[in-house]
Enzyme design. Structure first.
Site, mmCIF file in Angstrom:
data_model
loop_
_atom_site.group_PDB
_atom_site.id
_atom_site.type_symbol
_atom_site.label_atom_id
_atom_site.label_comp_id
_atom_site.label_asym_id
_atom_site.label_seq_id
_atom_site.Cartn_x
_atom_site.Cartn_y
_atom_site.Cartn_z
ATOM 1 N N GLY A 119 -63.475 -10.025 -27.057
ATOM 2 C CA GLY A 119 -63.722 -10.406 -27.998
ATOM 3 C C GLY A 119 -62.888 -9.199 -28.895
ATOM 4 N N PHE A 149 -50.596 -5.478 -5.649
ATOM 5 C CA PHE A 149 -51.708 -6.319 -5.893
ATOM 6 C C PHE A 149 -51.295 -7.573 -5.378
ATOM 7 C CE2 PHE A 149 -56.685 -6.602 -7.912
ATOM 8 C CZ PHE A 149 -56.148 -5.666 -8.334
ATOM 9 N N GLN A 181 -62.407 -19.933 -8.852
ATOM 10 C CA GLN A 181 -61.684 -18.731 -8.072
ATOM 11 C C GLN A 181 -62.873 -18.173 -7.174
ATOM 12 O OE1 GLN A 181 -59.875 -15.147 -9.326
ATOM 13 N NE2 GLN A 181 -58.199 -16.083 -7.927
ATOM 14 N N HIS A 228 -63.315 -14.789 -4.792
ATOM 15 C CA HIS A 228 -62.829 -13.509 -4.430
ATOM 16 C C HIS A 228 -61.982 -13.551 -2.864
ATOM 17 C CE1 HIS A 228 -61.850 -9.250 -4.060
ATOM 18 N NE2 HIS A 228 -61.223 -9.747 -5.613
ATOM 19 N N LEU A 277 -68.491 -7.405 -5.872
ATOM 20 C CA LEU A 277 -67.374 -7.373 -5.497
ATOM 21 C C LEU A 277 -67.055 -5.808 -4.950
ATOM 22 C CD1 LEU A 277 -64.198 -8.705 -6.235
ATOM 23 C CD2 LEU A 277 -64.155 -7.389 -8.014
ATOM 24 N N GLU A 283 -59.749 -5.521 -5.344
ATOM 25 C CA GLU A 283 -58.822 -5.818 -4.537
ATOM 26 C C GLU A 283 -57.375 -5.126 -3.657
ATOM 27 O OE1 GLU A 283 -56.860 -9.635 -6.047
ATOM 28 O OE2 GLU A 283 -54.837 -9.303 -5.471
ATOM 29 N N ARG A 342 -55.362 -14.481 -4.051
ATOM 30 C CA ARG A 342 -56.576 -14.820 -3.132
ATOM 31 C C ARG A 342 -56.585 -16.327 -3.146
ATOM 32 N NH1 ARG A 342 -59.134 -11.498 -8.602
ATOM 33 N NH2 ARG A 342 -58.343 -9.643 -8.376
ATOM 34 N N HIS A 363 -65.980 -15.719 -8.311
ATOM 35 C CA HIS A 363 -65.275 -14.847 -9.239
ATOM 36 C C HIS A 363 -64.692 -14.773 -10.609
ATOM 37 C CE1 HIS A 363 -63.643 -10.622 -9.475
ATOM 38 N NE2 HIS A 363 -62.292 -11.181 -9.731
ATOM 39 N N ARG A 394 -54.923 -18.105 -10.353
ATOM 40 C CA ARG A 394 -54.930 -16.355 -10.989
ATOM 41 C C ARG A 394 -54.459 -15.658 -9.693
ATOM 42 N NH1 ARG A 394 -57.677 -11.447 -12.526
ATOM 43 N NH2 ARG A 394 -60.059 -12.807 -11.609
ATOM 44 N N SER A 450 -56.104 -10.619 -15.027
ATOM 45 C CA SER A 450 -57.582 -11.569 -16.412
ATOM 46 C C SER A 450 -57.159 -10.737 -17.040
ATOM 47 C CB SER A 450 -58.449 -11.853 -15.292
ATOM 48 O OG SER A 450 -59.309 -11.351 -16.635
ATOM 49 N N LEU A 451 -57.506 -9.188 -17.093
ATOM 50 C CA LEU A 451 -57.772 -8.043 -18.416
ATOM 51 C C LEU A 451 -56.505 -8.705 -18.885
ATOM 52 C CD1 LEU A 451 -58.888 -5.406 -15.712
ATOM 53 C CD2 LEU A 451 -60.241 -7.170 -16.976
HETATM 54 C C1 LIG Z 1 -66.143 -7.315 -10.449
HETATM 55 C C2 LIG Z 1 -65.198 -7.968 -11.478
HETATM 56 C C3 LIG Z 1 -63.986 -7.325 -11.388
HETATM 57 C C4 LIG Z 1 -63.155 -7.784 -11.440
HETATM 58 N N1 LIG Z 1 -61.645 -6.853 -12.269
HETATM 59 C C5 LIG Z 1 -61.071 -7.735 -12.672
HETATM 60 C C6 LIG Z 1 -59.496 -7.017 -12.100
HETATM 61 O O1 LIG Z 1 -59.609 -5.668 -11.788
HETATM 62 N N2 LIG Z 1 -58.892 -6.995 -13.173
HETATM 63 C C7 LIG Z 1 -58.565 -8.211 -14.028
HETATM 64 O O2 LIG Z 1 -57.558 -9.040 -13.996
HETATM 65 N N3 LIG Z 1 -59.342 -9.195 -13.858
HETATM 66 C C8 LIG Z 1 -60.954 -8.492 -13.279
HETATM 67 N N4 LIG Z 1 -62.013 -8.997 -13.070
HETATM 68 C C9 LIG Z 1 -61.834 -10.542 -13.980
HETATM 69 C C10 LIG Z 1 -62.344 -9.553 -15.493
HETATM 70 O O3 LIG Z 1 -62.969 -8.657 -15.402
HETATM 71 C C11 LIG Z 1 -62.938 -11.046 -16.484
HETATM 72 O O4 LIG Z 1 -62.390 -12.676 -16.482
HETATM 73 C C12 LIG Z 1 -62.623 -10.666 -17.674
HETATM 74 O O5 LIG Z 1 -63.286 -9.726 -18.143
HETATM 75 C C13 LIG Z 1 -63.439 -11.509 -18.845
HETATM 76 O O6 LIG Z 1 -63.761 -11.152 -19.980
HETATM 77 P P1 LIG Z 1 -63.823 -11.548 -21.318
HETATM 78 O O7 LIG Z 1 -64.176 -11.178 -22.779
HETATM 79 O O8 LIG Z 1 -63.099 -13.085 -21.415
HETATM 80 O O9 LIG Z 1 -65.295 -11.945 -21.306
HETATM 81 P P2 LIG Z 1 -66.866 -11.212 -21.046
HETATM 82 O O10 LIG Z 1 -66.487 -9.633 -20.262
HETATM 83 O O11 LIG Z 1 -67.488 -11.707 -18.955
HETATM 84 O O12 LIG Z 1 -67.182 -10.814 -22.388
HETATM 85 C C14 LIG Z 1 -68.436 -11.917 -22.212
HETATM 86 C C15 LIG Z 1 -69.134 -11.768 -23.515
HETATM 87 O O13 LIG Z 1 -69.677 -13.579 -24.046
HETATM 88 C C16 LIG Z 1 -70.797 -13.370 -24.662
HETATM 89 N N5 LIG Z 1 -71.362 -13.973 -25.140
HETATM 90 C C17 LIG Z 1 -71.328 -15.043 -23.584
HETATM 91 N N6 LIG Z 1 -72.299 -16.751 -23.491
HETATM 92 C C18 LIG Z 1 -73.186 -16.138 -25.464
HETATM 93 C C19 LIG Z 1 -73.904 -16.755 -26.048
HETATM 94 N N7 LIG Z 1 -74.659 -18.054 -25.567
HETATM 95 N N8 LIG Z 1 -74.062 -16.194 -27.663
HETATM 96 C C20 LIG Z 1 -73.627 -15.041 -27.460
HETATM 97 N N9 LIG Z 1 -72.430 -14.221 -26.964
HETATM 98 C C21 LIG Z 1 -72.316 -15.077 -25.379
HETATM 99 C C22 LIG Z 1 -71.197 -12.044 -23.704
HETATM 100 O O14 LIG Z 1 -72.321 -11.357 -24.394
HETATM 101 C C23 LIG Z 1 -70.243 -11.599 -23.540
HETATM 102 O O15 LIG Z 1 -69.812 -10.678 -24.872
HETATM 103 C C24 LIG Z 1 -63.197 -9.172 -12.874
HETATM 104 C C25 LIG Z 1 -64.861 -9.938 -12.780
HETATM 105 C C26 LIG Z 1 -65.160 -9.254 -12.367
HETATM 106 C C27 LIG Z 1 -66.210 -10.148 -11.787
#
Ligand SMILES: Cc1cc2nc3c(=O)[nH]c(=O)nc-3n(C[C@H](O)[C@H](O)[C@H](O)COP(=O)(O)OP(=O)(O)OC[C@H]3O[C@@H](n4cnc5c(N)ncnc54)[C@H](O)[C@@H]3O)c2cc1C
Length: 581
Positions: free
Chosen positions: A15, A118, A231, A233, A243, A246, A279, A345, A386, A391-392
């Protein structure tokens, strides 16, 4: 009624990257972002190990096609190859772009952006900021949103997606601070609402990862795609599930069973890559070790051992993993191995989109006014599994792209008309009926029962009987949610019990769609291991599954085709084959 040209729901990496793209390239557009937590607390901030891109800083022979092949093979051939091409071709550019926006990546001794190995990546291509990569990226993007004065509605909860007469028109939101209901309309809505890890009882995800966006889309009548691919992890800290990145295996950690064996060598599928297998395979091997009694002292965990790396490297490369072990369990991994087991995860599935991030229906037709990006979306770059660090990358590539595409899209679209009062009253009634419910079941009881049920019936290994009985039990939980819930807090100011009740509806529906989709796929592929159908079956199931709520409020399933376009570029590699690492 609040109005914007574009409203983004979600302030995580996807976002906020979309918001920055719009602010930079279309400064005249009116943009609003709503987020149920302060954007800086979005789950993305917790991302650790890194972001993949074929920069070739360590090995100049790395290239986008090698990254694409690793991604498609990792996906067990279910990823849409046209989307993977965009992801991997754009990757080097988006990393440089992030650096120009101010993100501080770790450097190699030659001063270039450092890259680490990785799981499932055939080159050292993961860029990182120690093991706090999400923190480094999200902070810069949110600083930029503040710089561009993006209108942020923080701590607003999206309760309903307004879809009528074939158009998505807006959103109904609850201000958590005041309890006020607001109807917001826009020329386009972009969902970036993240994942659903909290559907299960052991997860690396934060408390806000409740799948709200998926639920709102499904209730509006749209399908969710590939939801059976959950997934796990491999290395969640035992027993808490948080977590251990990795990156730790990327830096050379060993997985050890009760006999002191590096057991990955005992499985033909992972003999070469060992701990750096993807994974799905690593998690399955750990689960198998535990099932067969080779967990440490016969328990439900194995060891992750980094002692041979030495204190200096541990502190420099994986400081956060060390902090986690010390903070959660009092274990310093410099001296002792960490207990780990697989933890839920990431969601490979989600709201299906085309490569322009427009949400599509079951006939692959774009839905007017509706876009999605990030973990809640399924543009399908991950397919059935994945690869770490992709994902990032997806959030940044398709976050930016969704911002650009939605901004172009609204240039020729007028604000839709809608009856705000009707939606306001409906939302108020929904809240009132939750308050009026005189049942006996506490929210936390119902939520825990669902999370335990999903973990028992739809874990790493599944089969028809367990999925069918899981689905039957979810129906009972849904009834209890509607007829027997009891909320203590009927106030309007910061009523977090109410928010949790709204989130529980999301967890229930998303859980049901996961179970139904897992039942529909009678094969094993990627993260979906059916004990009753242990083989991959390309002739019947090289397809995306679709799960949706039908008119009678039951979950129905269907399938649609996978894009295989990279076969035209490299038939040898992109034709589905048996996966071995
Ligand atoms: C511990 C951990 C480590 C990770 N490390 C890695 C990594 O090293 N490399 C990698 O590629 N991926 C990694 N991942 C995966 C990756 O971090 C996520 O897939 C990614 O950050 C998701 O981003 P996003 O913007 O889609 O969602 P999010 O960052 O989850 O953001 C979701 C947003 O939606 C909002 N929202 C949700 N529902 C509502 C609602 N009903 N009303 C209003 N707002 C709402 C929330 O407030 C938030 O702002 C990791 C995941 C975890 C759990």
């Amino acid at each position: 009624m609040i109005e914007h040209d574009v409203i983004i729901i979600g302030g995580g990496l996807a976002g906020s990257r979309a918001a920055v793209a719009i602010a930079q390239q279309y400064p005249d557009l009116s943009l609003g972002m709503i987020s149920k937590v302060h954007p800086i607390r979005s789950h993305s901030v917790a991302a650790q190990g890194g972001i993949a891109a074929a920069l070739g800083n360590l090995d100049p022979s790395d290239n986008w096609l090698a990254h694409a092949f690793d991604t498609v093979k990792g996906s067990d051939y279910l990823a849409d190859q046209n989307a993977v091409e965009i992801l991997t071709k754009s990757a080097p550019e988006v990393i440089i772009d992030l650096e120009h926006l101010g993100v501080l990546f770790s450097r190699s001794e030659h001063g270039k952006i450092a890259q680490r190995p990785f799981g499932g990546h055939s080159y050292d291509r993961v860029c990182y900021a120690a093991d706090k990569t999400g923190h480094a990226i999200l902070h810069e993007l949110i600083s930029l949103m503040l710089h561009y004065r993006t209108k942020i509605y923080q701590e607003w909860y999206a309760m309903e997606l307004i879809y009528e007469a074939g158009e998505v028109k807006g959103i109904v939101a609850l201000q958590i601070e005041t309890g006020e209901i607001e109807v917001m309309r826009a020329k386009a809505i972009l969902f970036a609402t993240g994942g659903y890890g909290r559907v299960f009882n052991t997860t690396s995800n934060d408390f806000a990862s409740t799948g709200d966006g998926l639920c709102l889309a499904a209730i509006a009548g749209f399908p969710l795609q590939d939801m059976e691919f959950v997934q796990f992890h491999p290395t969640g800290l035992y027993p808490v599930g948080v977590l251990i990145s990795e990156a730790v295996r990327g830096e050379g950690a060993y997985l050890i069973n009760n006999h002191g064996d590096r057991f990955m060598a005992n499985y033909p599928i992972s003999q070469n890559k060992m701990e750096l297998s993807p994974r799905d395979i690593t998690s399955r091997n750990i689960a198998q070790e535990i099932r067969e009694g080779r967990g440490i002292n016969g328990g439900a965990f194995v060891h992750l051992d980094v002692r041979h790396l030495g204190r200096e490297k541990i502190i420099e490369k994986i400081p956060f993993a060390r902090e986690e072990g010390m903070r959660m369990l009092g274990i310093d991994c410099v001296d002792q191995p960490l207990p780990v087991r697989p933890t839920v995860h990431y969601s490979m599935g989600g709201i299906p989109t085309n490569t322009d991030c427009q949400v599509i229906d079951q006939h692959s037709q774009p839905i007017t006014g509706f876009f999605a990006a990030g973990e809640c979306a399924c543009v399908s770059v991950h397919g059935a599994n994945r690869l770490g660090a992709n994902s990032l990358l997806e959030c940044v590539v398709f976050g930016k792209r969704s911002g650009e595409k939605v901004a172009e899209y609204v240039q020729t679209r007028a604000l839709p008309s809608l009856d705000a009062e009707k939606y306001t009253q409906r939302a108020k009634q929904r809240i009132q009926s939750l308050f009026n419910s005189q049942g006996k079941t506490r929210l936390v009881t119902l939520r825990t029962e669902l999370q335990d049920l999903m973990t028992d019936h739809c874990s790493i290994f599944r089969d028809r009987p367990s999925l069918e009985s899981g689905l039957a039990k979810v129906q009972i939980l849904k009834q209890r949610y509607q007829q027997d819930l009891h909320l203590d807090d009927h106030g309007s100011i910061y009523n977090m019990e109410l928010i949790n009740a709204l989130e529980l509806r999301s967890l229930l529906l998303v859980g049901e769609i996961i179970l139904a989709s897992a039942l529909a796929r009678a094969e094993s592929r990627g993260a979906h291991s059916r004990s009753d159908f242990p083989q991959r079956n390309d002739s019947e199931y090289l397809k995306h599954s679709l799960g949706f709520l039908s008119q009678d409020n039951q979950v129905k399933t269907g399938f649609r085709a996978v894009d295989m376009s990279l076969i035209e570029v490299d038939r040898d590699r992109f034709t589905p084959q048996t996966r071995v690492y």
